[in-house]
Design an enzyme around this catalytic site. Sequence first.
Site, short mmCIF file in Angstrom:
data_model
loop_
_atom_site.label_atom_id
_atom_site.label_comp_id
_atom_site.label_asym_id
_atom_site.label_seq_id
_atom_site.Cartn_x
_atom_site.Cartn_y
_atom_site.Cartn_z
N GLN A 91 77.65 46.89 29.57
CA GLN A 91 76.52 46.07 30.04
C GLN A 91 75.16 46.78 29.84
O GLN A 91 74.15 46.11 29.59
CB GLN A 91 76.73 45.75 31.52
N GLY A 146 71.06 55.99 19.78
CA GLY A 146 71.27 57.37 20.23
C GLY A 146 70.74 58.36 19.20
O GLY A 146 69.68 58.14 18.61
N GLU A 206 42.97 45.29 14.34
CA GLU A 206 42.51 43.89 14.46
C GLU A 206 42.32 43.49 15.93
O GLU A 206 42.63 42.37 16.35
CB GLU A 206 43.42 42.94 13.68
#
Length: 380
Positions: free
Chosen positions: A279, A339, A363
């Site tokens: 997760q 990683g 810009e």
Amino acid sequence: MNFNLSEEQLMIQQAARDFAQTELLPGVIERDREQKFPHEQVKKMGELGFLGMFVDPKYGGAGMDYISYVVAMEEISKVDASAAVVMSVNNSLVCAGLEAYASEEQKMKYLVPLATGEVIGAFGLSEPEAGSDATSQKTTAIDMGDHYLLNGTKNWITNGGNASTYIVIAQTYPERKHKGINAFIVERSWEGFDIGPKEDKMGIRGSDTHSLLFNDVKVPKENRIGEDGFGFSFAMNVLNGGRIGIASQALGIASGAYELALQYAKTRKAFGTEIINHQAIAFKLADMHTQIMAARMLCYKAAAEKNEGKDISESGAMAKLYASQVAMDTTIEAVQIHGGYGYVKEYHVERMMRDAKITQIYEGTSEIQKIVISRSISKK
Ligand code: CAA
């Protein structure tokens, strides 16, 4: 609002994607490392119509709409943000400015070769002491009767070393402040015009950034763009459109990094499973995907408004402000997901992280975008 791309826009997307994969990807790491300008690739971009995308075909352009421009910019920027800024400056700052405000003679002489990609252009507004504070121009253009005498220095000019045609902003009547500023078309070969050394940059290293030095350069009267004193308004209006280009560049950097991170997360294994099944990684990808979609919608909205001829100062600034933040956040997370591999050049994401930073600066910095947005909402 129709969220689907048209047949033509899908074709442009595919053409830009193919070009990026076959022509830009192979040498992108080397060009970044050696600060090599993509000469061959820019020439091919011209042949494909990517350097004058929305310019009317009667001036050598491809006659496309602004959504097509965003779509092509995203695809090119996914792979090579340096080639993308060459494209963005030529399209939105130089060609768009000339098409909207130059005289017919100026368009035939200067816009046609720029839109076809025969030559490229640069836009000189920033100065050593006037970046965000653009009204404080120190470069002067003194009216000498049949010509102006241009003196001063411009800094951090994209395409500075490889352009042939330059739009230069300078002060003619200091007492009138921003209403005394003019914009000029300047040719590289003119006496007294020198290009400073190339900047050694953190990112977009394949593009060239230089200072421009003007020492008594004679600019013919007919090379002034628009009415006397129109230069600051010209620069602001051109930059409004330019911000769509840089927002699209930021979007492309973000989506390029996201695609690489997603691919990596689906194949790299740790703790007995592909890392996308953790997760901690999956949620990062979910955030990246959502933020990129939101940035894309802001770019499309600003582009759709530009197509309709609306004032895009607010929507262009919002697109640039948000997309540049997403580019920064996404590329940092893409490195993290990779990683140790993310920290080496071969995996591309470290370059994308370096390239992303400039989209929050040039810009108009993010802080300037907030000034533009807040002034716009306070007027409503
Ligand atoms: N669109 C149109 N007009 C605008 C505008 C906009 N976004 N922003 C300001 N203006 C107009 C104002 O209406 C005003 O005109 P009037 O006096 O006729 O009403 C005039 O410009 C001056 O505006 P302000 O009074 O607001 O001036 P300010 O000094 O307080 O603020 C600024 C101006 C918005 C900060 C402006 O200086 C600015 O945009 N700065 C950033 C400049 C910038 O983007 N530089 C990037 C350089 S180009 C580059 O990076 C090129 C490259 O190679 C990649």
